[in-house]
Design a protein around this motif. Structure first.
Motif, PDB file in Angstrom:
ATOM      1  N   GLN A  17      45.447  42.948  31.456  1.00  0.00           N
ATOM      2  CA  GLN A  17      46.450  43.886  31.967  1.00  0.00           C
ATOM      3  C   GLN A  17      47.212  44.538  30.827  1.00  0.00           C
ATOM      4  N   ALA A  63      35.144  48.976  40.977  1.00  0.00           N
ATOM      5  CA  ALA A  63      35.932  47.792  41.329  1.00  0.00           C
ATOM      6  C   ALA A  63      35.719  47.378  42.775  1.00  0.00           C
ATOM      7  N   GLN A 114      37.758  49.195  32.954  1.00  0.00           N
ATOM      8  CA  GLN A 114      38.904  48.685  33.706  1.00  0.00           C
ATOM      9  C   GLN A 114      38.475  48.042  35.015  1.00  0.00           C
ATOM     10  N   TYR A 118      39.528  43.609  36.405  1.00  0.00           N
ATOM     11  CA  TYR A 118      40.345  43.227  37.558  1.00  0.00           C
ATOM     12  C   TYR A 118      39.952  41.862  38.117  1.00  0.00           C
ATOM     13  N   TRP A 379      50.860  41.582  42.951  1.00  0.00           N
ATOM     14  CA  TRP A 379      49.653  40.936  42.429  1.00  0.00           C
ATOM     15  C   TRP A 379      49.548  39.489  42.895  1.00  0.00           C
ATOM     16  N   SER A 399      43.287  45.954  45.590  1.00  0.00           N
ATOM     17  CA  SER A 399      43.919  46.291  44.309  1.00  0.00           C
ATOM     18  C   SER A 399      43.635  47.734  43.913  1.00  0.00           C
ATOM     19  N   GLN A 400      42.515  48.281  44.385  1.00  0.00           N
ATOM     20  CA  GLN A 400      42.192  49.663  44.022  1.00  0.00           C
ATOM     21  C   GLN A 400      43.049  50.672  44.779  1.00  0.00           C
TER      22      GLN A 400
END
Length: 492
Positions: A17, A63, A114, A118, A379, A399-400
């Motif tokens: 992160q 992701a 990225q 994740y 999170w 999360s996306q």
């Protein structure tokens, strides 16, 4: 030694992160660096939004549709290592490119990398004990703010030396290779997720990983048994990412709605606008790129402070309370941050240092509040509420929604700020009121609940208990056992 190993593993994962935060502020910083603007051919607002889009879209697609399957097939560590290696390549491409096309290409490659890192917050949640899971996953938010601060400090140093020319911005980009290189190699020296190992029938490795991540006072065998029973129940009664299960199982559907909502509004609450375009807002208030970058650094320090509060208190105050009151306070601070410059007139704020100071103050108060609430807590909730059989996929999907929110705002905010100026703050304040309402009515408290028992909280089946019944195991353990400890903690 077990607790030290847990924190080392979590910190290494959390560094993923750090370079997400680093890139966010790198993009914000280069917007006010003249050699970069000249190199890119003086991009307009639409092109600036597209530069963020070409990075975000690959992240969203991979992701959701690719990275979770790599996590589940080959492990959380390989996903983090692969993503980190790709980010090193992307940083080198952007730093050394001879033309603007190479910079665009580097942004696309960066987005690919990225997507794979994740896996980190899921890994952190699966390694942590339930009593400090909030603290462990909260590291994810601190490292974001740390990366943002490092990027801004480097930008301030680079822009103060005009003789660097294009290296004012190339230096910022090339420095991005350091931390991903450390993670790509270092992550292999810490244990794999015990829960992933159990799911792949590597029981001896899972037990050994738990022992390395726990202290002598922890009931490793009791926790190991619960993980095995929960995974066994899932294998016998569910399937890997069954679309039918997501839409038919009311419990999972409820959780997916909550996680997607939280992640979307993590960005829409005002956070994304100030992280990606804060330098533009500050530059309009102070008419100085150097001061704008300095204010961005102050914002990052404050955000680190807020995230540190999460580390210290989130396992005590709980996720639901932090998110609700966080939204209320952020709403208030945004209203004041927008009202003062609107009151003096956006065109007059450059000559009114008091008004500019109030703007900075209340944006900083916004970030003190954001850190432990809609920063860290989002999170924490996202990584802890899903069952093991669909955790990687649903964490990937939900999360996306952060990147979906970022994508929308990257396109909208430059135009919004050009048209509404500081009245934009009122739009985000309104979103925060809506956020508080949804949290109050739809989010139960998840602190001190083990990952294997999270289903019960959302009206699902107690997978551990049901499998123990099926296997004919004794349900009530002696006093002082792992089960009794869980009950005592939940009642505290």
């Amino acid at each position: 030694m077990g607790k030290a190993t847990l924190y080392i593993a979590s910190l290494l994962a959390g560094l993923c992160q750090l370079y997400i935060g680093y890139d966010s502020n790198t993009f914000s910083s280069v917007l006010v660096i003249k050699p970069w603007v000249d190199f890119m051919g003086h991009p307009n607002d639409a092109q600036l939004g597209s530069l963020q889009t070409c990075y975000t879209v690959p992240t969203i697609i991979l992701a959701i549709f690719v990275a979770p399957y790599i996590q589940d097939r080959w492990g959380r560590r390989i996903s983090m290592s692969l993503g980190s290696a790709i980010i090193v390549v992307a940083a080198l491409v952007m730093a050394l490119t001879p033309n603007s096309t190479g910079f665009w290409a580097g942004r696309v490659v960066l987005g690919v990398g990225q997507a794979f890192v994740y896996a980190a917050p899921t890994y952190m949640a699966e390694c942590a004990t339930r009593t400090i899971r909030g603290r462990i996953v909260g590291i994810w938010q601190i490292t974001w703010a740390t990366g943002a601060l490092i990027s801004t400090v480097i930008a301030i140093g680079a822009t103060s030396n005009a003789s660097l020319g294009e290296w004012q911005w190339r230096l910022i980009e090339i420095t991005q290779v350091v931390i991903p290189s450390i993670v790509a190699v270092g992550i292999w020296f810490v244990p794999e997720s015990p829960r992933w190992l159990v799911e792949h029938d590597r029981l001896d490795d899972a037990r050994d990983a738990l022992r390395r991540l726990r202290t002598e006072q922890d009931d490793v065998e009791g926790e190991f048994t619960d993980i095995v029973e929960a995974v066994k129940w899932e294998k016998e009664n569910t399937s890997k990412l069954s679309i039918r299960e997501i839409f038919v199982d009311k419990s999972i559907r409820h959780r997916l709605f909550i996680a997607c909502f939280l992640n979307l509004f993590n960005q829409v609450c005002g956070n994304n606008a100030m992280n990606n375009f804060g330098s533009v807002v500050y530059n309009s208030a102070f008419n100085s790129p150097t001061i704008a970058l300095t204010m961005q650094a102050v914002q990052d320090v404050v955000q680190m402070f807020g995230a540190t509060i999460a580390i210290l208190w989130i396992d005590r105050i709980g996720r639901r309370r932090a998110l609700f009151w966080g939204a209320i306070l952020m709403c208030i601070f945004l209203i004041i941050a927008g009202a003062v410059p609107v009151g003096v007139g956006p065109e007059n704020i450059v000559n009114n240092k008091a008004a500019a100071g109030v703007l900075v103050l209340f944006i900083c108060l916004f970030y003190v509040t954001f850190g432990p609430s809609w920063g860290a807590s989002v999170w924490i909730v996202t990584t802890e509420i899903f069952p093991m059989n669909v955790r990687a996929q649903l964490v990937g999907i939900s999360s996306q929604f952060q990147n979906i929110g970022s994508l929308a705002l990257s396109q909208a905010f430059p135009t919004m700020f050009a048209d509404l100026s500081y009245k934009s703050m009122f739009v985000f304040a309104g979103f925060n009121i809506f956020m508080a309402i949804i949290v109050w009515f739809f989010l139960p408290e998840t602190k001190n609940i083990s990952l294997e028992e999270m289903d019960v909280l959302f009206g699902g089946v107690n997978r551990v208990e049901e499998q123990k019944k099926k296997d004919g195991l004794i349900e009530t353990k002696p006093e002082g056992s792992y089960a009794d400890e869980k009950q005592e903690v939940s009642m505290a």
